[in-house]
Design a protein around this motif. Structure first.
Motif, PDB file in Angstrom:
ATOM      1  N   PHE A 268       0.835  -1.199   0.000  1.00 43.60           N
ATOM      2  CA  PHE A 268       0.000   0.000   0.000  1.00 43.60           C
ATOM      3  C   PHE A 268       0.876   1.258   0.000  1.00 43.60           C
ATOM      4  N   PRO A 269       0.333   2.380  -0.476  1.00 46.94           N
ATOM      5  CA  PRO A 269       1.118   3.635  -0.464  1.00 46.94           C
ATOM      6  C   PRO A 269       1.456   4.067   0.965  1.00 46.94           C
ATOM      7  N   ALA A 270       2.611   4.668   1.152  1.00 44.13           N
ATOM      8  CA  ALA A 270       3.069   5.067   2.488  1.00 44.13           C
ATOM      9  C   ALA A 270       2.089   6.026   3.166  1.00 44.13           C
ATOM     10  N   ASN A 271       1.406   6.858   2.375  1.00 44.58           N
ATOM     11  CA  ASN A 271       0.486   7.820   2.987  1.00 44.58           C
ATOM     12  C   ASN A 271      -0.822   7.164   3.457  1.00 44.58           C
ATOM     13  N   CYS A 272      -0.970   5.873   3.256  1.00 42.72           N
ATOM     14  CA  CYS A 272      -2.169   5.154   3.709  1.00 42.72           C
ATOM     15  C   CYS A 272      -1.885   4.262   4.922  1.00 42.72           C
ATOM     16  N   SER A 273      -0.762   4.445   5.528  1.00 41.46           N
ATOM     17  CA  SER A 273      -0.342   3.606   6.645  1.00 41.46           C
ATOM     18  C   SER A 273      -1.333   3.634   7.808  1.00 41.46           C
TER      19      SER A 273
ATOM     20  N   LYS B 251      -3.303   0.397   9.354  1.00 41.78           N
ATOM     21  CA  LYS B 251      -3.199   0.023  10.769  1.00 41.78           C
ATOM     22  C   LYS B 251      -4.581  -0.091  11.400  1.00 41.78           C
ATOM     23  N   LYS B 252      -5.453   0.858  11.085  1.00 44.91           N
ATOM     24  CA  LYS B 252      -6.807   0.815  11.632  1.00 44.91           C
ATOM     25  C   LYS B 252      -7.544  -0.432  11.153  1.00 44.91           C
ATOM     26  N   CYS B 253      -7.347  -0.796   9.892  1.00 43.18           N
ATOM     27  CA  CYS B 253      -7.982  -2.000   9.349  1.00 43.18           C
ATOM     28  C   CYS B 253      -7.486  -3.248  10.074  1.00 43.18           C
TER      29      CYS B 253
ATOM     30  N   GLU C  62      -2.504   6.838  17.972  1.00 41.46           N
ATOM     31  CA  GLU C  62      -2.802   8.055  18.721  1.00 41.46           C
ATOM     32  C   GLU C  62      -1.649   9.047  18.660  1.00 41.46           C
ATOM     33  N   ALA C  63      -0.424   8.544  18.525  1.00 42.49           N
ATOM     34  CA  ALA C  63       0.754   9.411  18.494  1.00 42.49           C
ATOM     35  C   ALA C  63       0.962  10.059  17.127  1.00 42.49           C
ATOM     36  N   ARG C  64       0.268   9.594  16.126  1.00 42.60           N
ATOM     37  CA  ARG C  64       0.458  10.109  14.764  1.00 42.60           C
ATOM     38  C   ARG C  64      -0.682  11.030  14.368  1.00 42.60           C
ATOM     39  N   GLN C  65      -0.376  11.940  13.486  1.00 43.48           N
ATOM     40  CA  GLN C  65      -1.393  12.833  12.944  1.00 43.48           C
ATOM     41  C   GLN C  65      -2.127  12.095  11.834  1.00 43.48           C
ATOM     42  N   ASN C  66      -3.418  12.281  11.778  1.00 45.20           N
ATOM     43  CA  ASN C  66      -4.218  11.633  10.744  1.00 45.20           C
ATOM     44  C   ASN C  66      -4.165  12.492   9.473  1.00 45.20           C
ATOM     45  N   THR C  67      -3.198  12.183   8.621  1.00 50.52           N
ATOM     46  CA  THR C  67      -2.988  12.983   7.412  1.00 50.52           C
ATOM     47  C   THR C  67      -3.198  12.143   6.156  1.00 50.52           C
ATOM     48  N   GLU C  68      -4.156  11.257   6.217  1.00 51.64           N
ATOM     49  CA  GLU C  68      -4.375  10.377   5.083  1.00 51.64           C
ATOM     50  C   GLU C  68      -5.116  11.070   3.953  1.00 51.64           C
ATOM     51  N   ILE C  69      -4.904  10.542   2.800  1.00 48.48           N
ATOM     52  CA  ILE C  69      -5.600  11.007   1.611  1.00 48.48           C
ATOM     53  C   ILE C  69      -6.847  10.142   1.435  1.00 48.48           C
ATOM     54  N   SER C  70      -7.912  10.743   0.979  1.00 49.81           N
ATOM     55  CA  SER C  70      -9.178  10.015   0.845  1.00 49.81           C
ATOM     56  C   SER C  70      -9.101   8.889  -0.186  1.00 49.81           C
ATOM     57  N   GLN C  71      -8.026   8.830  -0.959  1.00 49.45           N
ATOM     58  CA  GLN C  71      -7.892   7.785  -1.967  1.00 49.45           C
ATOM     59  C   GLN C  71      -7.394   6.465  -1.390  1.00 49.45           C
TER      60      GLN C  71
ATOM     61  N   TRP D  88       6.714  -1.059   8.977  1.00 49.22           N
ATOM     62  CA  TRP D  88       6.568   0.091   9.868  1.00 49.22           C
ATOM     63  C   TRP D  88       7.808   0.248  10.744  1.00 49.22           C
ATOM     64  N   HIS D  89       8.357  -0.867  11.177  1.00 42.78           N
ATOM     65  CA  HIS D  89       9.590  -0.833  11.976  1.00 42.78           C
ATOM     66  C   HIS D  89      10.712  -0.204  11.160  1.00 42.78           C
ATOM     67  N   ARG D  90      10.871  -0.646   9.939  1.00 44.84           N
ATOM     68  CA  ARG D  90      11.914  -0.126   9.053  1.00 44.84           C
ATOM     69  C   ARG D  90      11.705   1.371   8.789  1.00 44.84           C
ATOM     70  N   GLU D  91      10.456   1.764   8.501  1.00 47.35           N
ATOM     71  CA  GLU D  91      10.160   3.173   8.229  1.00 47.35           C
ATOM     72  C   GLU D  91      10.448   4.044   9.452  1.00 47.35           C
ATOM     73  N   ASP D  92      10.063   3.565  10.642  1.00 52.01           N
ATOM     74  CA  ASP D  92      10.325   4.338  11.856  1.00 52.01           C
ATOM     75  C   ASP D  92      11.819   4.445  12.137  1.00 52.01           C
ATOM     76  N   THR D  93      12.544   3.357  11.893  1.00 53.90           N
ATOM     77  CA  THR D  93      13.994   3.370  12.100  1.00 53.90           C
ATOM     78  C   THR D  93      14.659   4.347  11.142  1.00 53.90           C
ATOM     79  N   GLU D  94      14.251   4.321   9.888  1.00 57.32           N
ATOM     80  CA  GLU D  94      14.825   5.233   8.890  1.00 57.32           C
ATOM     81  C   GLU D  94      14.473   6.685   9.230  1.00 57.32           C
ATOM     82  N   ALA D  95      13.257   6.927   9.704  1.00 53.46           N
ATOM     83  CA  ALA D  95      12.848   8.289  10.055  1.00 53.46           C
ATOM     84  C   ALA D  95      13.684   8.817  11.227  1.00 53.46           C
ATOM     85  N   LYS D  96      14.000   7.945  12.171  1.00 54.95           N
ATOM     86  CA  LYS D  96      14.816   8.353  13.316  1.00 54.95           C
ATOM     87  C   LYS D  96      16.241   8.698  12.883  1.00 54.95           C
TER      88      LYS D  96
END
Length: 154
Positions: free
Chosen positions: A61-66, A70-72, A108-117, A143-151
Motif C-alpha cells: 500500500f502507499p506510504a500515505n495510507c499507513s 493500521k486501523k484496518c 494516537e501518536a500520529r497525525q491523521n494525514t491520510e488522503i481520501s484515496q 513500519w519498523h523499518r520506516e520508523d527506524t529510517e525516520a529516526k
C-alpha cells in the motif's frame, strides 16, 4: 541549592528515579522497541490455527495510507480477540489484545494525514488467519523499518 540537587541525585532513591525517568523517555520515544515487541508477540502465536477469514492488506500500500491500514488491521484483530475468547484460547486472546493496544498507541501518536484515496478495509481481499498474520507481520516489519529510517533522518 546546587549541592542539594547533586547530593539528592547521587543518593540511592535519586539514582533510581533518574534511571526510571530515562527508561520512560526511551519507552515513549523508542518506536523500535514498540514494533520489536509486536514481532515478539507474533512469534508466540504464529503456530495458532483459527477458522476465520479477515480483510487483509498486503505490504504494497502507499506510504500515505499507513494509518488506514493500521486501523484496518486493528478492526480485524478485534475479530480474532472475539473468536479466541469463544474458543477459550487465552494465549491468542491476551497476545492479540496487547498488540491492539500497542498499535492503537502508535495511531494516537500520529497525525491523521491520510488522503481520501486510501483503500477501505472492506475492499481488501479476505484471507484466512494464517495469511492475515503473515501479512500483518510483513507490515509490522515495514513500519519498523520506516520508523527506524525516520529516526536516522533518511
Amino acid at each position: 541549592m546546587n549541592n542539594y540537587f547533586w547530593n539528592s541525585l547521587i543518593s540511592g532513591p535519586g539514582v533510581t528515579i533518574f534511571v526510571l525517568c530515562l527508561y520512560l523517555i526511551q519507552v515513549q520515544t523508542g518506536s523500535d522497541s514498540l514494533w520489536e515487541g509486536v514481532l515478539e508477540d507474533l512469534n508466540q502465536i504464529e503456530k495458532t490455527e483459527m477458522d476465520v477469514f479477515l480483510y487483509t492488506a498486503d505490504a504494497k500500500f502507499p506510504a500515505n495510507c499507513s494509518i488506514r491500514v493500521k486501523k484496518c488491521f486493528v478492526e480485524e484483530m478485534k475479530v480474532i480477540v472475539y473468536e479466541s475468547q469463544l474458543e477459550n484460547n487465552n494465549k491468542v486472546h491476551g497476545t492479540m489484545s496487547r498488540i491492539i493496544r500497542i498499535v492503537m498507541e502508535d495511531l494516537e501518536a500520529r497525525q491523521n494525514t491520510e488522503i481520501s484515496q486510501c483503500q477501505k478495509c472492506e475492499t481488501f481481499e479476505e484471507k484466512n488467519y494464517g495469511e492475515f498474520m503473515e501479512s500483518f507481520r510483513k507490515n509490522v516489519q515495514r513500519w519498523h523499518r520506516e520508523d527506524t529510517e525516520a529516526k536516522r533522518g533518511f
